[in-house]
Design an enzyme around this catalytic site. Structure first.
Site, mmCIF file in Angstrom:
data_model
loop_
_atom_site.group_PDB
_atom_site.id
_atom_site.type_symbol
_atom_site.label_atom_id
_atom_site.label_comp_id
_atom_site.label_asym_id
_atom_site.label_seq_id
_atom_site.Cartn_x
_atom_site.Cartn_y
_atom_site.Cartn_z
ATOM 1 C CD GLU A 287 26.143 -98.198 -23.566
ATOM 2 O OE1 GLU A 287 26.366 -96.998 -23.330
ATOM 3 O OE2 GLU A 287 25.013 -98.707 -23.459
ATOM 4 C CB CYS A 321 33.948 -95.006 -20.376
ATOM 5 S SG CYS A 321 33.105 -96.104 -19.249
#
Ligand code: NAD
Length: 515
Positions: A287, A321
């Site tokens: 990720e 993020c």
């Protein structure tokens, strides 16, 4: 299966007097323990090494919260050996038995929620509410993956041919390396580790050196929850010393990584090479970063849009993020939106996260601070500064920057900054706004504020990011409700906190019996 339906933890609510009152005491307790040594934990044993990294309070870097022992090559070998030894018996437990450990861990984390939050306030500079919600998310992962493991844990009968019985079932793969970032230091760490564990794998966990004190919390939680020795091994270490070694080790079968694109791509490349003694084709779950955009349409509710953009861009100093780093505003509403955005940004208080009045705190370390300053300088070249506010204080405070006049070809519109820098882009139409939103190689989150059903429909189809939010901010995905993760260069995983996640940690097997 006797389990209640999954329900998420309530978010922080400081109108509750007890919650409000608990924080200062818990923060004081972290200060009081500053300077202690954090050992590794391998096969249930505590191990101290001579190489240590201090982990500090970013609002006051003189305060060393802990000195964290670092694993070298031999400690990585020991951790992998312990994980390998624990694997067989752990794999052979029932999914329900493994799930019980996660449920116990969730109860422990819930009991300790304020203490665990307080460590985050000091170690990474998270605001109280954000720290609390990170721990809440960690608890959600435990509760959700426990239920998911039971759900997928029952062998499934396939087909109905007479004279034959087919069963599909899932089994843990072996030793997983779990490599975590510092920004959601408990939630992401515990999420990845618990997913590996509940599916029958054993884990070597490497926290980020910027959040190893928080990472060490996993040791205490899993121990008290009764996880057998060797199933979870705490192995902080320097990426430069042991990162590649861990990834390349022939006994690792799965690597669960969350972090930057550069490190993620490096891991994918290293993991592809087969080494002597290796009998598993490694699976990498990576990720990675984002360059997320929020579109403000000409008929947007500006009260909502201004707050949503400011919160998505500057909450936790933009170090998410999912953070908004580009706001793309349709021409006809541009002046009205930017005037109000400027006011909103100028009203946010900046200062240590320890004081809940501050909406924005320090960035996590000196190198993040330097990076943000460099991008602030670049902002002056590429665009026109709308807001630039700093805090002249000790600590890793970096300026809050809002810059306008940014176009897709600018570096500010393409590179992940991971700090409080927001680029404002003026698009001539909603169509152009979508085109610009899609003009980076990342595809993690995005949001649209619009009242036009036609535009929302277009966004649904063409704003191709992992998590798209219509008429709300772009951060704070909830486990089970908004399974989280991106595509393109934002990642190759399948949605943390969603129904496909655990399947990445298992080998599917089918047994056919002629009857
Ligand atoms: P990072 O890539 O610098 O570090 C992540 C982890 O990798 C750390 O534990 C680090 O020590 C380790 N590492 C470094 N070099 C290594 C190597 N050669 N081999 C193995 N491990 C190595 O990221 P960070 O600064 O901790 O986190 C911020 C980044 O994470 C941002 O890019 C952010 O977008 C991303 N992120 C993504 C998600 C998501 O779900 N997509 C969530 C959170 C953060």
């Amino acid at each position: 299966d006797g389990l209640t339906a999954f329900r998420g933890e309530p978010l922080a609510d400081f109108t509750i007097a007890d919650m409000r009152a608990a924080f200062p005491a818990a923060i004081a307790a972290v200060h009081a323990k500053a300077g202690r040594v954090i050992p590794l934990s391998i096969g249930g044993k505590t191990i101290e090494t001579a190489d240590r990294i201090p982990t500090v309070n970013p609002a006051n870097p003189d305060e060393v919260l802990a000195n964290v022992c670092q694993a070298g090559i031999s400690e990585v070998d020991a951790a992998i050996a312990a994980a390998k030894a624990a694997f067989g018996p752990w794999r052979d437990k029932t999914p329900r038995e493994r799930a019980e450990v996660l449920l116990k861990a969730a109860a422990i984390a819930r009991r300790e929620i304020v203490a665990l939050s307080a460590v985050q306030v000091l170690e990474v500079g998270k605001q109280w509410d954000q720290a609390y919600n990170d721990v809440g998310e960690a608890i959600d992962f435990l509760e959700y993956y426990a239920r998911e493991a039971v759900r997928i844990g029952t062998p499934r009968r396939m087909g109905r041919e007479p004279g034959e019985k087919n069963h599909l079932f899932y089994e843990g793969k072996g030793v997983a390396a779990v490599i975590a970032p510092w920004n959601f230091p408990l939630a992401i760490s515990l999420g990845m580790a618990s997913a590996a564990i509940v599916t029958g794998n054993t884990v070597v966990f490497k926290p980020s050196s910027l959040a190893s004190l928080i990472g060490h919390g996993l040791v205490d939680i899993f121990k008290e929850a009764g996880l057998p020795d060797g199933v979870f091994n705490f192995c902080p270490g320097r990426g430069s010393v042991m990162g590649d070694y861990l990834v390349e080790h022939p006994a690792i079968s799965t690597i669960a990584f969350t972090g930057s694109m550069d490190v993620g791509l490096r891991i994918i490349e290293k993991a592809a090479k087969v080494h002597p003694g290796q009998d598993y084709c490694k699976r990498v779950i990576a990720e990675m970063g984002g360059k997320n955009a929020i579109i403000v349409d000409d008929d947007a509710d500006l009260d909502e849009a201004v707050l949503g953009v400011a919160y998505s861009a500057f909450g936790f100093q933009g170090q998410k993020c999912s953070a908004c780093s580009r706001v793309i505003v349709v021409d006809s509403i541009y002046e009205r939106f930017t005037a109000r955005l400027k006011e909103a940004c100028e009203s946010m208080k900046i200062g240590p996260a320890e004081d809940p009045a501050n909406a924005m705190g320090p960035v996590v370390d000196a190198s993040q601070q330097a990076k943000v300053r460099e991008y602030a300088a670049l902002a002056r070249q590429e665009g026109k500064i709308l807001v630039e506010r700093g805090l002249d204080a000790k600590g890793y405070f970096a300026p809050m920057v809002v810059v306008e006049g940014i176009r897709p070809e600018h570096r500010l519109a393409q590179e992940e900054i991971f700090g409080p820098v927001l680029s404002v882009m003026r698009a001539k139409s909603f169509d152009e706004a979508i085109e610009w939103a899609m003009s980076t190689r990342y595809a993690l989150t995005g949001a649209v504020y619009s009242r036009s059903p036609r535009h929302l429909e277009k966004a649904r189809k063409e704003f191709r990011v992992g998590n798209l939010y219509l008429n709300r901010n772009s951060v704070g995905a909830m486990v089970a409700r908004q399974p989280f993760g991106g595509s393109k260069m934002s990642g190759v995983g399948s949605k943390a906190g969603g129904p496909d996640y655990l399947l990445q940690f298992v080998d599917p097997r089918v047994v056919t019996e002629n009857t």
